[in-house]
Design a protein around this motif. Structure first.
Motif, PDB file in Angstrom:
ATOM      1  N   TYR A  46       0.829  -1.211   0.000  1.00  0.00           N
ATOM      2  CA  TYR A  46       0.000   0.000   0.000  1.00  0.00           C
ATOM      3  C   TYR A  46       0.864   1.261   0.000  1.00  0.00           C
ATOM      4  CZ  TYR A  46      -4.618  -2.115   0.444  1.00  0.00           C
ATOM      5  OH  TYR A  46      -5.794  -2.788   0.190  1.00  0.00           O
ATOM      6  N   GLU A  99      -5.108   1.533  -5.450  1.00  0.00           N
ATOM      7  CA  GLU A  99      -4.241   0.814  -4.517  1.00  0.00           C
ATOM      8  C   GLU A  99      -3.525  -0.374  -5.141  1.00  0.00           C
ATOM      9  OE1 GLU A  99      -8.449  -0.799  -3.601  1.00  0.00           O
ATOM     10  OE2 GLU A  99      -7.570   1.183  -3.866  1.00  0.00           O
ATOM     11  N   ALA A 156      -6.202   9.486  -2.901  1.00  0.00           N
ATOM     12  CA  ALA A 156      -6.571   9.486  -1.489  1.00  0.00           C
ATOM     13  C   ALA A 156      -6.058  10.759  -0.829  1.00  0.00           C
ATOM     14  CB  ALA A 156      -5.984   8.258  -0.791  1.00  0.00           C
ATOM     15  N   GLU A 177       0.808   4.212  -2.765  1.00  0.00           N
ATOM     16  CA  GLU A 177       0.617   5.624  -2.424  1.00  0.00           C
ATOM     17  C   GLU A 177       1.691   6.507  -3.065  1.00  0.00           C
ATOM     18  OE1 GLU A 177       0.525   5.822   1.813  1.00  0.00           O
ATOM     19  OE2 GLU A 177      -1.337   4.675   1.994  1.00  0.00           O
ATOM     20  N   LYS A 214      -1.930   8.985   4.161  1.00  0.00           N
ATOM     21  CA  LYS A 214      -3.100   8.669   3.355  1.00  0.00           C
ATOM     22  C   LYS A 214      -3.959   7.590   4.018  1.00  0.00           C
ATOM     23  CE  LYS A 214      -1.296   9.886  -1.258  1.00  0.00           C
ATOM     24  NZ  LYS A 214      -2.433  10.601  -1.846  1.00  0.00           N
ATOM     25  N   MET A 215      -3.353   6.495   4.438  1.00  0.00           N
ATOM     26  CA  MET A 215      -4.129   5.429   5.068  1.00  0.00           C
ATOM     27  C   MET A 215      -4.460   5.810   6.507  1.00  0.00           C
ATOM     28  SD  MET A 215      -3.231   1.370   5.615  1.00  0.00           S
ATOM     29  CE  MET A 215      -3.127   1.005   3.865  1.00  0.00           C
ATOM     30  N   TYR A 222      -9.304   4.612   3.465  1.00  0.00           N
ATOM     31  CA  TYR A 222      -8.847   5.736   2.653  1.00  0.00           C
ATOM     32  C   TYR A 222     -10.035   6.686   2.481  1.00  0.00           C
ATOM     33  CZ  TYR A 222      -4.430   3.552   1.186  1.00  0.00           C
ATOM     34  OH  TYR A 222      -3.172   3.007   1.158  1.00  0.00           O
TER      35      TYR A 222
END
Length: 330
Positions: free
Chosen positions: A64, A219, A84, A68, A91-92, A101
């Motif tokens: 992930y 993603e 995102a 990103e 971001k997460m 997200y």
């Protein structure tokens, strides 16, 4: 069971996005994760709740984070995406041991899978080419990751559990073994090229706003082989997913792609076996049908997708020669 509305309310409070206005509304979010529309007094957002089973996979966080980083590269290049949001420096988002997200709400709509036009295919091919052109490079030849699915073991487990998909798997075992062999042969024949790829840029992950495409759900961004990805996506955009293949749309996708960026490869017919990548989606859904999932709703989706995907693989076998003939002329 988690109260999704309360959890998202906590997420928005922690991220400084304000108070949510109930209800939180489920919207289409693909076949792996769950998506919601969330309104505040100021604006609307899309919130993706990442599948807890997916988040248990080895190296998932590294994957992930890489996606990103690549998402930012694509956004900086001016390629139309819904990225995102970065909230509190990342971001997460994590709330109550669940991962999310948050995106700005994108106006527009997903195209009707049964009415995709050649122009839409051409535009999708252009976007794919722009992504591939960003960091393409030739690499030293390496043995690719091959598919090693043991269909007999899955059939035995399905038989043991006496689940509804057992007869379907038994009936198609030889087809699945043949498809895996064809897929691996094609992967071994790929040229040694690497670039940024988005294998999930199928019609469900492109929004159309006033006739212009915008990518969503990024993603799956990674580095991969452009030949593999352009072939697979050209088929998805031209109807292979719904078993309504229109080879004119396949050609339109390639036309848009090659007029934007040319990777130099000219032997696509030799790697037509890449169309059988669907066997890996099938394996994932067999595991869901066998109960390796978060709830009964997801298990039912697994059963449904096993049926759909086997039908798709059968259809690819029927159309393989026609696809190869077109690819030989690319």
């Amino acid at each position: 069971m988690m109260d999704i509305e309360k959890t998202i309310a906590r997420l928005f409070e922690a991220a400084g996005l304000g108070q949510i206005l109930p209800p939180v509304t489920p919207v289409s979010g693909g076949y792996m994760h769950r998506m919601y529309r969330v309104n505040t007094p100021e604006r609307s957002y899309a919130v993706k709740h990442l599948n807890p089973e997916i988040m248990k996979r080895p190296n998932v966080m590294d994957n992930y984070r890489k996606a990103e980083t690549l998402e930012q590269i694509i956004e900086d290049a001016g390629i139309p995406v819904v990225a995102a949001l970065t909230l509190n420096g990342q971001k997460m988002q994590k709330v109550a041991n669940e991962y999310f997200y948050v995106f700005r709400w994108q106006n527009g709509s997903i195209t009707d899978w049964n009415n995709i036009t050649p122009d839409q295919c051409r535009q999708a091919g252009i976007i794919q080419a722009r992504i591939h052109a960003l960091q393409s490079r030739y690499t030293a030849p390496v043995i690719p990751e091959l598919s090693t699915i043991n269909w007999a073991e899955y059939i035995a487990e399905a038989d043991r559990q006496n689940i509804i998909i057992t007869p379907l798997l038994k009936e198609n075992e030889q087809l699945l073994n043949d498809a895996q062999e064809a897929l691996n042969a094609a992967r071994l024949a790929l040229p040694a090229i690497e670039c940024i790829t988005n294998e999930d840029m199928d019609p469900k992950n492109v929004m159309w706003d006033k006739g212009k495409p915008v990518m969503i759900d990024l993603e799956c961004l990674d580095y991969g082989n452009p030949v593999s990805h352009v072939l697979q996506l050209s088929l998805q955009w031209s109807g292979i997913t719904t078993c309504t293949l229109d080879l004119a749309n396949t050609k339109a996708f390639f036309d848009g792609y090659l007029e934007t960026w040319d990777n130099g490869f000219r032997n696509y017919g030799s790697v037509v076996g890449l169309a059988y990548t669907w066997i890996e989606w099938l394996e994932y859904n067999i595991t869901r049908a066998l109960g390796q999932c978060q709830d009964e709703e997801e298990q039912a989706m697994g059963v449904s997708e096993v049926r759909n995907t086997i039908n798709r693989i059968r259809y690819i076998r029927e159309k393989e020669d026609q696809i190869r003939n077109l690819l030989d002329r690319i």
